[in-house]
Design a protein around this motif. Structure first.
Motif, PDB file in Angstrom:
ATOM      1  N   LEU A  26     -38.417  87.554 -36.922  1.00 52.15           N
ATOM      2  CA  LEU A  26     -39.563  87.076 -37.697  1.00 52.15           C
ATOM      3  C   LEU A  26     -40.683  86.590 -36.780  1.00 52.15           C
ATOM      4  CD1 LEU A  26     -37.781  85.052 -40.549  1.00 52.15           C
ATOM      5  CD2 LEU A  26     -38.732  87.367 -40.656  1.00 52.15           C
ATOM      6  N   ILE A  27     -40.291  85.946 -35.674  1.00 45.97           N
ATOM      7  CA  ILE A  27     -41.297  85.483 -34.707  1.00 45.97           C
ATOM      8  C   ILE A  27     -42.008  86.675 -34.074  1.00 45.97           C
ATOM      9  CG2 ILE A  27     -41.667  84.197 -32.575  1.00 45.97           C
ATOM     10  CD1 ILE A  27     -39.187  82.531 -33.266  1.00 45.97           C
ATOM     11  N   ALA A  28     -41.229  87.657 -33.612  1.00 42.35           N
ATOM     12  CA  ALA A  28     -41.818  88.833 -32.968  1.00 42.35           C
ATOM     13  C   ALA A  28     -42.713  89.604 -33.936  1.00 42.35           C
ATOM     14  CB  ALA A  28     -40.715  89.735 -32.429  1.00 42.35           C
ATOM     15  N   ASP A  29     -42.252  89.803 -35.157  1.00 41.02           N
ATOM     16  CA  ASP A  29     -43.045  90.533 -36.145  1.00 41.02           C
ATOM     17  C   ASP A  29     -44.330  89.788 -36.489  1.00 41.02           C
ATOM     18  OD1 ASP A  29     -41.129  92.481 -36.194  1.00 41.02           O
ATOM     19  OD2 ASP A  29     -40.185  91.805 -38.067  1.00 41.02           O
ATOM     20  N   SER A  30     -44.245  88.466 -36.582  1.00 46.54           N
ATOM     21  CA  SER A  30     -45.428  87.671 -36.890  1.00 46.54           C
ATOM     22  C   SER A  30     -46.443  87.745 -35.759  1.00 46.54           C
ATOM     23  CB  SER A  30     -45.029  86.211 -37.135  1.00 46.54           C
ATOM     24  OG  SER A  30     -46.143  85.442 -37.511  1.00 46.54           O
ATOM     25  N   ALA A  31     -45.961  87.740 -34.510  1.00 49.74           N
ATOM     26  CA  ALA A  31     -46.865  87.856 -33.355  1.00 49.74           C
ATOM     27  C   ALA A  31     -47.600  89.194 -33.377  1.00 49.74           C
ATOM     28  CB  ALA A  31     -46.071  87.701 -32.061  1.00 49.74           C
ATOM     29  N   LYS A  32     -46.884  90.257 -33.702  1.00 49.97           N
ATOM     30  CA  LYS A  32     -47.523  91.579 -33.778  1.00 49.97           C
ATOM     31  C   LYS A  32     -48.518  91.643 -34.924  1.00 49.97           C
ATOM     32  CE  LYS A  32     -43.441  93.928 -31.878  1.00 49.97           C
ATOM     33  NZ  LYS A  32     -42.295  94.820 -32.205  1.00 49.97           N
ATOM     34  N   GLY A  33     -48.248  90.884 -35.985  1.00 53.63           N
ATOM     35  CA  GLY A  33     -49.174  90.857 -37.104  1.00 53.63           C
ATOM     36  C   GLY A  33     -50.467  90.142 -36.779  1.00 53.63           C
ATOM     37  N   ILE A  34     -50.398  89.181 -35.848  1.00 50.85           N
ATOM     38  CA  ILE A  34     -51.596  88.437 -35.451  1.00 50.85           C
ATOM     39  C   ILE A  34     -52.431  89.239 -34.471  1.00 50.85           C
ATOM     40  CG2 ILE A  34     -52.389  86.363 -34.237  1.00 50.85           C
ATOM     41  CD1 ILE A  34     -49.858  84.963 -35.344  1.00 50.85           C
ATOM     42  N   HIS A  35     -51.754  89.851 -33.491  1.00 48.51           N
ATOM     43  CA  HIS A  35     -52.428  90.708 -32.503  1.00 48.51           C
ATOM     44  C   HIS A  35     -51.656  92.030 -32.450  1.00 48.51           C
ATOM     45  CE1 HIS A  35     -54.916  87.385 -31.141  1.00 48.51           C
ATOM     46  NE2 HIS A  35     -53.837  86.650 -30.951  1.00 48.51           N
ATOM     47  N   THR A  36     -52.181  93.049 -33.069  1.00 52.53           N
ATOM     48  CA  THR A  36     -51.437  94.293 -33.276  1.00 52.53           C
ATOM     49  C   THR A  36     -51.041  94.977 -31.971  1.00 52.53           C
ATOM     50  OG1 THR A  36     -53.541  95.472 -33.512  1.00 52.53           O
ATOM     51  CG2 THR A  36     -52.461  94.721 -35.531  1.00 52.53           C
ATOM     52  N   ASP A  37     -51.806  94.766 -30.898  1.00 54.37           N
ATOM     53  CA  ASP A  37     -51.492  95.421 -29.626  1.00 54.37           C
ATOM     54  C   ASP A  37     -50.670  94.527 -28.699  1.00 54.37           C
ATOM     55  OD1 ASP A  37     -53.535  93.619 -29.277  1.00 54.37           O
ATOM     56  OD2 ASP A  37     -54.678  94.859 -27.864  1.00 54.37           O
ATOM     57  N   MET A  38     -50.209  93.398 -29.199  1.00 56.26           N
ATOM     58  CA  MET A  38     -49.452  92.458 -28.366  1.00 56.26           C
ATOM     59  C   MET A  38     -48.022  92.945 -28.144  1.00 56.26           C
ATOM     60  SD  MET A  38     -48.644  88.437 -29.054  1.00 56.26           S
ATOM     61  CE  MET A  38     -50.210  87.941 -28.358  1.00 56.26           C
ATOM     62  N   PHE A  39     -47.532  92.738 -26.915  1.00 51.17           N
ATOM     63  CA  PHE A  39     -46.123  93.001 -26.645  1.00 51.17           C
ATOM     64  C   PHE A  39     -45.311  91.825 -27.169  1.00 51.17           C
ATOM     65  CE2 PHE A  39     -42.261  92.473 -24.189  1.00 51.17           C
ATOM     66  CZ  PHE A  39     -41.724  93.758 -24.213  1.00 51.17           C
ATOM     67  N   ALA A  40     -44.415  92.090 -28.096  1.00 49.97           N
ATOM     68  CA  ALA A  40     -43.574  91.040 -28.663  1.00 49.97           C
ATOM     69  C   ALA A  40     -42.217  91.634 -29.003  1.00 49.97           C
ATOM     70  CB  ALA A  40     -44.220  90.441 -29.911  1.00 49.97           C
ATOM     71  N   LYS A  41     -41.172  90.972 -28.573  1.00 53.88           N
ATOM     72  CA  LYS A  41     -39.830  91.449 -28.885  1.00 53.88           C
ATOM     73  C   LYS A  41     -38.894  90.263 -29.067  1.00 53.88           C
ATOM     74  CE  LYS A  41     -37.012  93.052 -25.849  1.00 53.88           C
ATOM     75  NZ  LYS A  41     -36.305  93.830 -24.812  1.00 53.88           N
ATOM     76  N   SER A  42     -37.839  90.474 -29.796  1.00 51.72           N
ATOM     77  CA  SER A  42     -36.794  89.458 -29.918  1.00 51.72           C
ATOM     78  C   SER A  42     -35.724  89.787 -28.888  1.00 51.72           C
ATOM     79  CB  SER A  42     -36.213  89.439 -31.332  1.00 51.72           C
ATOM     80  OG  SER A  42     -35.812  90.730 -31.745  1.00 51.72           O
ATOM     81  N   SER A  43     -35.482  88.851 -27.988  1.00 54.34           N
ATOM     82  CA  SER A  43     -34.605  89.107 -26.853  1.00 54.34           C
ATOM     83  C   SER A  43     -33.151  88.868 -27.220  1.00 54.34           C
ATOM     84  CB  SER A  43     -34.998  88.212 -25.682  1.00 54.34           C
ATOM     85  OG  SER A  43     -36.306  88.522 -25.241  1.00 54.34           O
ATOM     86  N   VAL A  44     -32.279  89.498 -26.448  1.00 53.57           N
ATOM     87  CA  VAL A  44     -30.847  89.374 -26.688  1.00 53.57           C
ATOM     88  C   VAL A  44     -30.398  87.932 -26.478  1.00 53.57           C
ATOM     89  CG1 VAL A  44     -28.573  90.108 -25.911  1.00 53.57           C
ATOM     90  CG2 VAL A  44     -30.447  91.765 -26.038  1.00 53.57           C
ATOM     91  N   ASN A  45     -30.859  87.303 -25.407  1.00 52.25           N
ATOM     92  CA  ASN A  45     -30.490  85.922 -25.130  1.00 52.25           C
ATOM     93  C   ASN A  45     -31.542  85.282 -24.238  1.00 52.25           C
ATOM     94  OD1 ASN A  45     -29.933  86.692 -22.396  1.00 52.25           O
ATOM     95  ND2 ASN A  45     -27.892  87.364 -23.036  1.00 52.25           N
ATOM     96  N   LEU A  46     -31.374  83.993 -23.956  1.00 52.62           N
ATOM     97  CA  LEU A  46     -32.364  83.258 -23.186  1.00 52.62           C
ATOM     98  C   LEU A  46     -32.474  83.771 -21.761  1.00 52.62           C
ATOM     99  CD1 LEU A  46     -34.384  80.969 -22.982  1.00 52.62           C
ATOM    100  CD2 LEU A  46     -32.474  79.372 -22.619  1.00 52.62           C
ATOM    101  N   THR A  47     -31.359  84.067 -21.142  1.00 50.22           N
ATOM    102  CA  THR A  47     -31.390  84.599 -19.775  1.00 50.22           C
ATOM    103  C   THR A  47     -32.205  85.883 -19.717  1.00 50.22           C
ATOM    104  OG1 THR A  47     -29.240  83.631 -19.225  1.00 50.22           O
ATOM    105  CG2 THR A  47     -29.977  85.484 -17.886  1.00 50.22           C
ATOM    106  N   ASN A  48     -31.956  86.781 -20.654  1.00 50.74           N
ATOM    107  CA  ASN A  48     -32.692  88.032 -20.712  1.00 50.74           C
ATOM    108  C   ASN A  48     -34.189  87.787 -20.907  1.00 50.74           C
ATOM    109  OD1 ASN A  48     -33.760  90.242 -22.932  1.00 50.74           O
ATOM    110  ND2 ASN A  48     -32.565  91.196 -21.298  1.00 50.74           N
ATOM    111  N   ALA A  49     -34.525  86.843 -21.764  1.00 46.40           N
ATOM    112  CA  ALA A  49     -35.938  86.534 -22.027  1.00 46.40           C
ATOM    113  C   ALA A  49     -36.617  86.007 -20.769  1.00 46.40           C
ATOM    114  CB  ALA A  49     -36.049  85.522 -23.156  1.00 46.40           C
ATOM    115  N   ILE A  50     -35.946  85.106 -20.052  1.00 47.57           N
ATOM    116  CA  ILE A  50     -36.525  84.554 -18.823  1.00 47.57           C
ATOM    117  C   ILE A  50     -36.739  85.645 -17.787  1.00 47.57           C
ATOM    118  CG2 ILE A  50     -36.097  83.011 -16.869  1.00 47.57           C
ATOM    119  CD1 ILE A  50     -34.526  81.213 -18.837  1.00 47.57           C
ATOM    120  N   GLN A  51     -35.722  86.489 -17.590  1.00 46.93           N
ATOM    121  CA  GLN A  51     -35.836  87.555 -16.595  1.00 46.93           C
ATOM    122  C   GLN A  51     -36.991  88.485 -16.895  1.00 46.93           C
ATOM    123  OE1 GLN A  51     -31.848  89.066 -16.957  1.00 46.93           O
ATOM    124  NE2 GLN A  51     -31.034  87.761 -15.320  1.00 46.93           N
ATOM    125  N   ASN A  52     -37.140  88.870 -18.156  1.00 46.19           N
ATOM    126  CA  ASN A  52     -38.213  89.789 -18.539  1.00 46.19           C
ATOM    127  C   ASN A  52     -39.586  89.136 -18.476  1.00 46.19           C
ATOM    128  OD1 ASN A  52     -37.187  92.600 -19.702  1.00 46.19           O
ATOM    129  ND2 ASN A  52     -35.666  91.053 -20.249  1.00 46.19           N
TER     130      ASN A  52
END
Length: 423
Positions: A365-391
C-alpha cells in the motif's frame, strides 16, 4: 482503547500508593516529550541527583522505558516487580491494561530505588492518561501540541490541547513550550481556570555560531545541543525553563548550576530521533551512514523534511526506507515528505511486545501510494529490512543521494536489533 484512572488508582492502592511518595516532573504534549525528559534527566544526573525516568512507548523492550540515572532497569528487577503487580492485578480482578501495568511497574521501581525525582512522560493525551495520577507534580510541562491521535483525543487542535492540559494541577507550576497562538491561549486559559500558582510560556532558543542561546533574566545563556533538528531549540529551551523553575521554587534543587545545565544538555542522548547510524554491518563493507528518525505523525515528519531541506542540496534524491503503523494516512504522509526524484522502499516492522493493537500497514500500500503521488517514482515493497537498506544505499552511492529511514519508532527499533545496538 479503554482510558481512565480508575484501574491504575485501584492497582496502586493495593501497592500502598507508591506514587504519593514520589517527587515528579510530569511531561505531556504531542512531539518533543522524549527529548525534553532526556534533557531534564541528563541535567539532574549531572547535578548529582538520583533520577527515575519513564518514557513511552518503549523502544526495544518494555523495561527500557523505565530508567534509573539514565540506564534501563535490569531484567531481574523488572520481572520481579512486574510479576508482583500482575499477581495483584489478577487476584483483585482489576483488569489493568498493559500500559497501566507498565506505569505501575515504573512507579514501584522508582519508589523502591528511592529516586530523588521521577520524570514521567504522558502516554497518550493527558487528562485520562494512566500517568495522570500524581496530585502535586513539582512541574507540569506541555511540549509542542499538534494533530495526532485525533480518533481518540478529538478532531480539532482545540480539543487536543484541552485534553493535554488535563495534566495541570491546582496550585501547581506549569511550563508551556512554544505553541501556535490558539493553543497557547487554551493552555493559559486552562491554567488560570484551575488556579495554577505559576505558568511560564517558554521563549525559544536560537542558533548562534552553532550553539543554542537563551535569553534569561541574568543574561544570555549559550550551550551546545547534541540532538539534531531546529525543533530541538524549543525542546531544550522547555527543559531549561523547567529546571530553572525547579531551582527557584524547590530548595532541594537550589544547588543546580548553569554548568550542570550545560554539561547535562551536552551529554543528552535520545536514540532513533534524527540520528546518523552506521549501517556497514548490514552491507559487509566500510563505514556507511544513514539518517534515522522515528517520526510518525505529520508534525514530526514535517520537521524531518525541513531538516533535510535545510541541510542538503534539494537536487539530491532521498532514498526512503519507510514503515508505517496501520491506521495512519499513508497518502498524507507521503505527499509531505516525497519529491519526484526520490525513491521508496516500503517495509514492515516486527510485532511490538505488550502492544498487540499495533500493526504495520501493508508495504504494498505504501509503494502503490508513492507511485500514485509521483507516477515516475521508483517505489517497491522490499522483502525485508536488510534488503531495503542494501538497495537504498546502493542507489544513494550511484546518484550521491541520501538514505533515510522513518515512519515508525518500531521500525527504528528493528534497525537497532538488526545492528545489535543498545538503546
Amino acid at each position: 482503547m479503554n482510558f481512565g484512572l480508575e484501574r491504575i488508582n485501584s492497582l496502586l492502592s493495593k501497592l500502598e500508593n507508591p506514587h504519593l511518595r514520589l517527587s515528579v516532573i510530569h511531561v505531556g504534549g504531542t512531539n518533543g516529550k522524549g527529548s525534553v525528559t532526556s534533557y531534564i534527566d541528563s541535567i539532574l544526573i549531572k547535578a548529582g541527583y538520583k533520577t527515575g525516568r519513564y518514557n513511552s512507548p518503549h523502544f526495544l523492550e518494555p523495561r527500557d522505558s523505565i530508567r534509573i540515572n539514565g540506564v534501563p532497569i535490569n531484567k531481574e528487577s523488572y520481572q520481579r516487580v512486574r510479576s508482583r503487580i500482575e499477581a495483584i492485578n489478577s487476584a483483585s480482578n482489576i483488569g489493568a491494561t498493559s500500559f497501566e501495568l507498565l506505569t505501575a511497574v515504573a512507579v514501584c521501581c522508582f519508589d523502591d530505588e528511592k529516586v530523588s525525582i521521577a520524570i514521567i512522560e504522558v502516554g497518550l493525551g493527558g487528562a485520562k492518561d494512566a500517568t495522570n495520577l500524581f496530585p502535586s507534580p513539582l512541574v507540569s510541562i506541555i511540549t509542542t501540541i499538534g494533530m495526532d491521535h485525533m480518533e481518540i483525543l478529538g478532531e480539532t487542535i482545540d480539543l487536543i490541547a484541552k485534553e493535554k492540559a488535563g495534566i495541570l494541577k491546582p496550585k501547581g507550576k506549569a511550563v508551556f513550550a512554544p505553541q501556535i497562538p490558539a493553543v497557547q491561549q487554551i493552555l493559559v486559559d486552562c491554567a488560570v481556570k484551575i488556579k495554577c500558582d505559576e505558568f511560564i510560556i517558554v521563549n525559544a532558543a536560537r542558533w548562534i555560531d552553532g550553539n543554542a542561546r537563551m535569553q534569561l533574566e541574568d543574561g544570555d545563556f549559550d550551550f551546545h545541543v547534541p540532538l539534531l533538528g531546529d525543533f530541538q531549540l524549543d525542546n531544550v529551551a522547555t527543559a531549561v525553563t523547567a529546571i530553572l523553575s525547579l531551582r527557584k521554587h524547590i530548595s532541594e534543587f537550589a544547588s543546580i548550576t548553569y554548568c550542570h545545565i550545560k554539561e547535562g544538555i551536552r551529554n543528552t542522548k535520545w536514540p532513533g530521533r534524527l540520528e546518523w547510524i552506521d549501517v556497514s554491518p548490514v552491507l559487509g563493507g566500510s563505514y556507511q551512514r544513514m539518517l534515522v528518525d522515528g517520526a510518525h505523525n505529520i508534525p514530526a515528519l514535517s520537521a524531518l523534511r525541513s531538516f533535510i531541506d535545510n541541510h542538503f542540496d534539494e537536487s539530491k534524491p532521498i532514498h526512503w526506507i519507510i514503515g508505517i503503523k496501520n491506521g495512519r494516512d499513508i497518502s498524507e504522509i507521503l505527499r509531505l515528505i516525497l519529491r519526484s526524484h526520490d525513491s521508496v522502499y516500503a517495509v514492515t516492522f516486527s510485532d511490538v511486545e505488550d502492544m498487540s493493537w499495533v500493526h504495520p500497514c501493508n508495504p504494498d500500500l505504501i509503494a502503490d501510494s508513492a507511485k500514485g503521488i509521483h507516477t515516475d517514482m521508483f517505489a517497491k515493497s522490499s522483502v525485508n529490512l536488510t534488503n531495503a537498506i542494501q538497495n537504498a544505499i546502493t542507489r544513494s552511492k550511484d546518484d550521491a543521494g541520501i538514505t533515510v529511514l522513518c515512519g515508525s519508532l518500531y521500525l527504528v527499533a528493528d534497525l537497532y536489533r538488526l545492528l545489535k545496538l543498545e538503546a
